[in-house]
Design a protein around this motif. Structure first.
Motif, PDB file in Angstrom:
ATOM      1  N   ASN A   1     -20.420   0.120  46.959  1.00  0.00           N
ATOM      2  CA  ASN A   1     -21.133   1.108  46.152  1.00  0.00           C
ATOM      3  C   ASN A   1     -20.337   1.349  44.873  1.00  0.00           C
ATOM      4  OD1 ASN A   1     -22.295   3.430  45.078  1.00  0.00           O
ATOM      5  ND2 ASN A   1     -22.511   4.458  47.054  1.00  0.00           N
ATOM      6  N   VAL A   2     -20.740   0.688  43.798  1.00  0.00           N
ATOM      7  CA  VAL A   2     -20.023   0.845  42.523  1.00  0.00           C
ATOM      8  C   VAL A   2     -20.600   1.976  41.682  1.00  0.00           C
ATOM      9  CG1 VAL A   2     -19.293  -1.572  42.427  1.00  0.00           C
ATOM     10  CG2 VAL A   2     -21.480  -0.905  41.395  1.00  0.00           C
ATOM     11  N   ASP A   3     -21.676   2.620  42.179  1.00  0.00           N
ATOM     12  CA  ASP A   3     -22.368   3.656  41.406  1.00  0.00           C
ATOM     13  C   ASP A   3     -21.992   5.077  41.798  1.00  0.00           C
ATOM     14  OD1 ASP A   3     -23.746   1.553  40.261  1.00  0.00           O
ATOM     15  OD2 ASP A   3     -25.500   1.784  41.540  1.00  0.00           O
ATOM     16  N   ASN A   4     -21.110   5.227  42.811  1.00  0.00           N
ATOM     17  CA  ASN A   4     -20.792   6.562  43.325  1.00  0.00           C
ATOM     18  C   ASN A   4     -22.051   7.266  43.839  1.00  0.00           C
ATOM     19  OD1 ASN A   4     -18.554   8.155  43.888  1.00  0.00           O
ATOM     20  ND2 ASN A   4     -18.845   9.462  42.094  1.00  0.00           N
ATOM     21  N   TYR A   5     -22.944   6.501  44.416  1.00  0.00           N
ATOM     22  CA  TYR A   5     -24.228   7.023  44.886  1.00  0.00           C
ATOM     23  C   TYR A   5     -24.060   7.514  46.321  1.00  0.00           C
ATOM     24  CZ  TYR A   5     -29.331   7.296  45.315  1.00  0.00           C
ATOM     25  OH  TYR A   5     -30.627   7.736  45.484  1.00  0.00           O
ATOM     26  N   LEU A   6     -24.229   8.809  46.504  1.00  0.00           N
ATOM     27  CA  LEU A   6     -23.901   9.475  47.762  1.00  0.00           C
ATOM     28  C   LEU A   6     -24.568   8.828  48.978  1.00  0.00           C
ATOM     29  CD1 LEU A   6     -22.569  12.049  49.054  1.00  0.00           C
ATOM     30  CD2 LEU A   6     -24.805  13.108  48.818  1.00  0.00           C
TER      31      LEU A   6
ATOM     32  N   GLN B   1     -20.185  14.595  50.680  1.00  0.00           N
ATOM     33  CA  GLN B   1     -20.519  15.755  49.847  1.00  0.00           C
ATOM     34  C   GLN B   1     -19.459  16.838  49.980  1.00  0.00           C
ATOM     35  OE1 GLN B   1     -24.529  17.140  49.473  1.00  0.00           O
ATOM     36  NE2 GLN B   1     -23.918  19.272  49.681  1.00  0.00           N
ATOM     37  N   ARG B   2     -19.038  17.103  51.206  1.00  0.00           N
ATOM     38  CA  ARG B   2     -18.004  18.120  51.415  1.00  0.00           C
ATOM     39  C   ARG B   2     -16.716  17.721  50.704  1.00  0.00           C
ATOM     40  NH1 ARG B   2     -17.149  18.346  57.464  1.00  0.00           N
ATOM     41  NH2 ARG B   2     -15.608  19.945  56.925  1.00  0.00           N
ATOM     42  N   TRP B   3     -16.403  16.423  50.698  1.00  0.00           N
ATOM     43  CA  TRP B   3     -15.162  15.940  50.076  1.00  0.00           C
ATOM     44  C   TRP B   3     -15.153  16.214  48.571  1.00  0.00           C
ATOM     45  CZ3 TRP B   3     -10.765  13.752  52.178  1.00  0.00           C
ATOM     46  CH2 TRP B   3      -9.871  13.178  51.281  1.00  0.00           C
ATOM     47  N   VAL B   4     -16.217  15.826  47.882  1.00  0.00           N
ATOM     48  CA  VAL B   4     -16.215  16.006  46.423  1.00  0.00           C
ATOM     49  C   VAL B   4     -16.362  17.466  46.038  1.00  0.00           C
ATOM     50  CG1 VAL B   4     -16.990  13.667  45.939  1.00  0.00           C
ATOM     51  CG2 VAL B   4     -18.688  15.445  46.282  1.00  0.00           C
ATOM     52  N   GLU B   5     -17.069  18.241  46.863  1.00  0.00           N
ATOM     53  CA  GLU B   5     -17.181  19.669  46.569  1.00  0.00           C
ATOM     54  C   GLU B   5     -15.820  20.358  46.719  1.00  0.00           C
ATOM     55  OE1 GLU B   5     -20.183  20.996  49.261  1.00  0.00           O
ATOM     56  OE2 GLU B   5     -21.834  20.591  47.867  1.00  0.00           O
ATOM     57  N   ARG B   6     -15.044  19.898  47.686  1.00  0.00           N
ATOM     58  CA  ARG B   6     -13.758  20.552  47.964  1.00  0.00           C
ATOM     59  C   ARG B   6     -12.628  20.009  47.109  1.00  0.00           C
ATOM     60  NH1 ARG B   6     -11.080  21.354  54.011  1.00  0.00           N
ATOM     61  NH2 ARG B   6      -8.971  21.902  53.308  1.00  0.00           N
ATOM     62  N   PHE B   7     -12.573  18.671  46.942  1.00  0.00           N
ATOM     63  CA  PHE B   7     -11.421  18.070  46.288  1.00  0.00           C
ATOM     64  C   PHE B   7     -11.702  17.552  44.878  1.00  0.00           C
ATOM     65  CE2 PHE B   7     -10.632  17.154  50.923  1.00  0.00           C
ATOM     66  CZ  PHE B   7      -9.691  18.166  51.094  1.00  0.00           C
ATOM     67  N   GLY B   8     -12.935  17.659  44.433  1.00  0.00           N
ATOM     68  CA  GLY B   8     -13.232  17.285  43.070  1.00  0.00           C
ATOM     69  C   GLY B   8     -13.960  15.954  42.951  1.00  0.00           C
ATOM     70  N   PRO B   9     -14.396  15.615  41.737  1.00  0.00           N
ATOM     71  CA  PRO B   9     -15.248  14.430  41.505  1.00  0.00           C
ATOM     72  C   PRO B   9     -14.470  13.117  41.525  1.00  0.00           C
ATOM     73  CG  PRO B   9     -14.813  15.530  39.434  1.00  0.00           C
ATOM     74  CD  PRO B   9     -14.165  16.382  40.496  1.00  0.00           C
ATOM     75  N   ILE B  10     -13.976  12.739  42.692  1.00  0.00           N
ATOM     76  CA  ILE B  10     -13.261  11.472  42.856  1.00  0.00           C
ATOM     77  C   ILE B  10     -14.281  10.348  43.012  1.00  0.00           C
ATOM     78  CG2 ILE B  10     -11.599  10.229  44.304  1.00  0.00           C
ATOM     79  CD1 ILE B  10     -10.675  13.033  45.301  1.00  0.00           C
ATOM     80  N   GLN B  11     -14.068   9.228  42.339  1.00  0.00           N
ATOM     81  CA  GLN B  11     -14.963   8.078  42.480  1.00  0.00           C
ATOM     82  C   GLN B  11     -14.793   7.490  43.877  1.00  0.00           C
ATOM     83  OE1 GLN B  11     -16.680   6.041  39.658  1.00  0.00           O
ATOM     84  NE2 GLN B  11     -17.675   5.031  41.366  1.00  0.00           N
ATOM     85  N   VAL B  12     -15.898   7.378  44.610  1.00  0.00           N
ATOM     86  CA  VAL B  12     -15.869   6.848  45.974  1.00  0.00           C
ATOM     87  C   VAL B  12     -16.512   5.465  45.982  1.00  0.00           C
ATOM     88  CG1 VAL B  12     -16.631   7.176  48.356  1.00  0.00           C
ATOM     89  CG2 VAL B  12     -15.912   9.154  46.991  1.00  0.00           C
TER      90      VAL B  12
END
Length: 617
Positions: A364-369, A338-349
């Motif tokens: 995880n192909v859904d980007n489900y946290l 959560q900290r990563w996407v909040e800080r660096f943007g909506p990157i697909q994980v």
């Protein structure tokens, strides 16, 4: 122990099981392109892509860029030189070298010859190095100049050819270790760069081993896992469709190539897609984002701890302005995610779960946290979660003596059904070079008479939507006050303690007590002091009392493998004995609502006896 896996202020995508399954079906289709008995190898794919993408950049290293054609020609020179030196198809050659272009040319050149390449950890010396050469049956060792110190520090090296590859960045000024030959590099430079004859590997099938990759070795000496051409090629085929990778993508290779993630997933996918790989000798927190900007990197393979290191950096302007579109890996906690996407943007994980030797996996192909994958339909996978009794260290059996499948929410061991069919590659367990080690990972008569399953040793849990979450390694989860404690979940819950660099949670034996008490080894960032009261408050806010660590040691350095996995065995052995532990020790004191410095008096006050040295956790 049940901690939340998702954080409420980051919305979760409403992805249907059908949508997820459609993506998994594409992966399954891609995984079946290479058949076990196909006469097609890693070398064939390299040559095909060199013909197709000849002038496109393949490897980028500092100021150096090598095209597909250049890498292929260098590999041909290595193949010619190695053949002239006596290696033949089916032989094993060890390779000990840091991340640099020569690693690829040596690896690919040996593969053109049909040689099995054994990647050796560049940090090992002495007994572990001798073990690596012995257990792989290596007939030769290609060693980078940067690793000569490892040989120098090792007594009793076997009498096998050791061929030196120069390293302009690390010149060796002393006498060469006994047995090391500089002439191979000269022969390699003088060898023709004409295509090496395919006839020398003509009999090789895709199911033949191409690599020997050592497990991480968090306990004891690592095992050498076999990796076939088929499995390596399929990894690229599968990840190409998963990431929608193409020729314009730039992959970042900052994990050591001798380990599975960089050598398999990154390299096989980039090669399959005709993409580029930016090679960094070692991961650098300071250089990461400048590398991304300079090379327009789009795909990054991570280990969870690397992301934590990057999150620990002070924020700077423009951090969300970058070219990263996706990242794949394992070990990213919900909090860090959560900290990563909040800080660096909506990157697909693409968070996943698996192992070097695994015959099954999750992604995880859904980007489900927070999830490491999803199983929309358990009938379409060879993976199962089977019940595991942590307290008694065994699998409960049903009335017929078979293992029991987990229900939703239950923690169980992940196992992969072993497929044994001459024309099917998926689901095979290729095992290790040691037959005993291979058999030790197989469980038989699990769900029916005569079946065989790969035992992962990992505990996972699924939710009602089929999303799966890594819980812990068997042996790391422990019981305290009649409750199961997941070391991974505790570490995740405490991972954003202010100033924290790393936290390692484990259980230590307590004399005259059942189970094990939790202990945390914390490493603070440079210039940051450990705040015991802040840690206590965090445990109260996020953990049940039984899961809060009873002891804390403030470490000067982390005991990590080269792939950023935490070692625990020595820490468990030292326990909370002040004579065995060189670090400052603290004890949880609920009366003062704090972690207080260790003293025999405080230990007695909290009702615990002194630690008996030499115990094993």
């Amino acid at each position: 122990m049940n901690l939340p896996h998702t954080l409420p202020n980051l919305p979760q995508p409403p992805v249907s099981r059908e949508q997820t399954q459609a993506l998994l079906d594409l992966r399954a289709e891609a995984s079946g392109q290479i058949k076990p008995r196909d006469h097609y190898t890693l070398a064939d794919r390299l040559e095909a892509q060199a013909a197709r993408h000849g002038q496109r950049p393949f490897l980028i290293y500092g100021e150096q860029t090598l095209s597909y054609a250049e890498v292929d020609r260098q590999a041909d020179q290595v193949a010619h030189a190695a053949f002239a030196a006596g290696l033949r198809a089916g032989d094993v050659c060890a390779l000990m070298m840091e991340n640099r272009p020569a690693f690829f040319s040596c690896w690919f050149g040996l593969v053109k010859l049909g040689v099995v390449v054994a990647f050796v950890n560049t940090q090992v010396t002495g007994k572990p190095l001798l073990h690596a050469l012995d257990t792989t049956g290596a007939k030769a060792l290609v060693v980078g100049e940067e690793c000569l110190g490892n040989l120098q520090a090792t007594e009793g090296l076997p009498a096998l050819p050791m061929w030196l590859i120069d390293d302009a960045e690390n010149r060796w000024t002393g006498a060469l270790p006994a047995g090391v030959d500089r002439q191979f590099a000269t022969a390699m430079a003088a060898a023709p760069d004409t295509p090496f004859p395919k006839a020398h590997r003509a009999g090789l099938e895709a199911q033949a081993p191409t690599l020997l990759i050592f497990t991480s070795g968090t306990t004891g000496l690592p095992k050498a896992a076999r990796y076939s051409h088929m499995r390596w090629l399929s990894s690229g085929d599968v990840m190409e469709v998963t990431l929608n990778a193409g020729v314009d993508d730039v992959f970042y290779c900052c994990l050591p190539l001798y380990h599975g993630a960089a050598a398999t997933s990154v390299t096989s996918t980039a090669l399959r897609a005709g993409a580029s790989i930016v090679v960094r000798r070692k991961f650098s927190v300071r250089e990461f984002w400048s590398d991304v900007a300079r090379h327009r990197i789009s795909v990054f393979q991570y280990i969870g701890e690397i992301c934590r290191y990057l999150l620990n950096r002070p924020a700077i302007a423009g951090e969300r302005e970058h070219t990263l579109r996706c990242m794949l890996g394992a070990g990213l906690s919900s909090e860090s995610w959560q900290r990563w996407v909040e800080r660096f943007g909506p990157i697909q994980v693409f968070e996943g779960w698996g192992a070097t030797e695994a015959n099954t996996n999750l992604i995880n192909v859904d980007n489900y946290l927070g999830a490491c994958g999803r199983v929309p339909d358990w009938n379409r996978t060879n993976l199962r979660l089977v019940r595991f009794d942590v307290e008694n260290d065994c699998h409960p059996r049903d009335a017929n003596g078979f293992y029991q499948l987990c229900e939703v929410g239950e923690v169980g061991e992940a196992m992969g059904f072993i497929v044994d069919h001459p024309d099917i590659g998926g689901g095979r367990f290729e095992g290790y070079t040691c037959a005993t080690a291979t058999e030790s990972k197989i469980r038989r008569n699990v769900l029916r008479e005569g079946d065989a399953w790969w035992s992962s040793g990992d505990l996972l849990r699924q939710d009602a939507d089929g999303y799966c979450y890594f819980v812990d390694r068997i042996g790391d989860t422990f019981r305290w006050k009649s409750e199961n404690v997941s070391t991974q979940e505790v570490a995740d819950a405490l991972s954003d303690l202010p100033g924290l660099e790393l936290i390692n949670i484990y259980g230590v034996q307590v004399p005259q007590h059942e189970g094990r008490a939790g202990m945390a080894a914390v490493l603070m960032q440079a210039g940051q002091a450990f705040d015991p009261q802040a840690l206590y408050r965090l445990t109260e806010a996020r953990l049940p009392r039984y899961a809060a660590p009873m002891f804390v040691r403030v470490s000067a350095a982390a005991d990590l493998t080269s792939t950023f996995k935490l070692r625990k065995v020595d820490l468990q052995r030292q326990g909370y004995c002040p004579n065995a532990c060189p670090d400052p020790l603290f004890i949880r004191d609920e009366r003062s609502q704090n972690y207080q410095p260790y003293s025999p008096q405080l230990l007695e006050q909290v009702g615990l006896p002194a630690f008996e040295g030499g115990q094993h956790g």
